[in-house]
Design a protein around this motif. Sequence first.
Motif, mmCIF file in Angstrom:
data_model
loop_
_atom_site.group_PDB
_atom_site.id
_atom_site.type_symbol
_atom_site.label_atom_id
_atom_site.label_comp_id
_atom_site.label_asym_id
_atom_site.label_seq_id
_atom_site.Cartn_x
_atom_site.Cartn_y
_atom_site.Cartn_z
ATOM 1 N N UNK A 54 196.397 13.694 34.188
ATOM 2 C CA UNK A 54 196.242 13.562 35.732
ATOM 3 C C UNK A 54 197.077 13.012 35.962
ATOM 4 N N UNK A 55 197.899 12.801 35.657
ATOM 5 C CA UNK A 55 199.237 11.858 36.362
ATOM 6 C C UNK A 55 200.550 13.002 35.480
ATOM 7 N N UNK A 99 210.259 12.421 39.718
ATOM 8 C CA UNK A 99 208.997 11.497 39.909
ATOM 9 C C UNK A 99 207.480 11.640 39.505
ATOM 10 N N UNK A 100 207.137 10.699 39.883
ATOM 11 C CA UNK A 100 205.909 10.531 39.043
ATOM 12 C C UNK A 100 204.563 10.905 40.044
ATOM 13 N N UNK A 143 199.036 27.324 35.605
ATOM 14 C CA UNK A 143 200.041 26.707 36.652
ATOM 15 C C UNK A 143 200.473 26.183 36.107
ATOM 16 N N UNK A 144 201.580 24.443 36.661
ATOM 17 C CA UNK A 144 201.215 23.864 36.091
ATOM 18 C C UNK A 144 201.197 22.627 37.579
ATOM 19 N N UNK A 203 194.978 19.374 42.957
ATOM 20 C CA UNK A 203 193.931 19.528 42.699
ATOM 21 C C UNK A 203 193.799 19.203 41.130
ATOM 22 N N UNK A 204 194.806 20.075 41.056
ATOM 23 C CA UNK A 204 194.641 20.106 39.403
ATOM 24 C C UNK A 204 196.225 19.798 38.649
ATOM 25 N N UNK A 205 196.564 19.448 37.979
ATOM 26 C CA UNK A 205 197.867 19.466 36.585
ATOM 27 C C UNK A 205 197.641 19.891 35.598
#
Length: 265
Positions: free
Chosen positions: A21-22, A252-253, A174-175, A5-7
């Motif tokens: 976003x990434x 990874x991504x 959070x992350x 949902x979010x980073x």
Amino acid sequence: MLSIASLHLYPVKSLRSLEPEVMDLEAWGARGDRRWVVVDADGIFLTQRKDPIMATVRVLQYPNGIVLQHATRPDLRVPFPDGGPIADVAVWKDMISARDAGDEASLWLSAIIGKSCRLTYMDAPASARPGHHAGHDFQVSFADGFPLLVCTTASLQDLNTRLKVPVPMERFRPNIVIAGAAPWEEDSWVTLRIGDVELRNVKPCSRCVMTTIDQATGTILHKGEPLRSLGAFRRQEGGIMFGQNALVVRGGRIKLGDPVQLSKN
């Protein structure tokens, strides 16, 4: 289906977050996360716990360093320290070697925080701070103790039904935030797979007074909340829990909307 949902990324420990976003995950956590820390004159780390004004300092990233921003001062560009002085930094019980970011950053931050302090940078995250928990060896940045913090939208929604004034997820720093779960389901998660990335939840996260600090203003708007209400039903051995500390098993991504697969206890 579970999905991201979010980073959230925190270039400087305890300063304002970014919401990319990434995100690229490395063994010690998200790339660029908490690689910088502000320390006092004795080299002891500073956080919003005692200096809530830190929440009002914004941080932007650029290829060669960071930019510090605050409403009261001109922006300050801080390059990665290139062979600068080595400082011994204390984060909880750990003593960590870091690079001092120079006098200009020190004066800029000291003026805002209201005490003498310095900005330092972890230039060797692959070896600077080894950690160990429950049979797992890992590396960690200047985060409190683990590479990542995973939370869910459902658990926050459940908490907010118990509060007079709802709080945003940013209070919990959070992350990775995951949507699609049942409230508190993350307590039973062990392995999370996001594409080729694999994470392992290892420990619930004990919460502190920082959850009571409004991240836009650096002030406490409703004394004791949400910690008081959270403690009424989430107090466990070791503290009042929200979210799960996680290790990066395979990096990874990842990106917003990615599906999440998991195994449970």
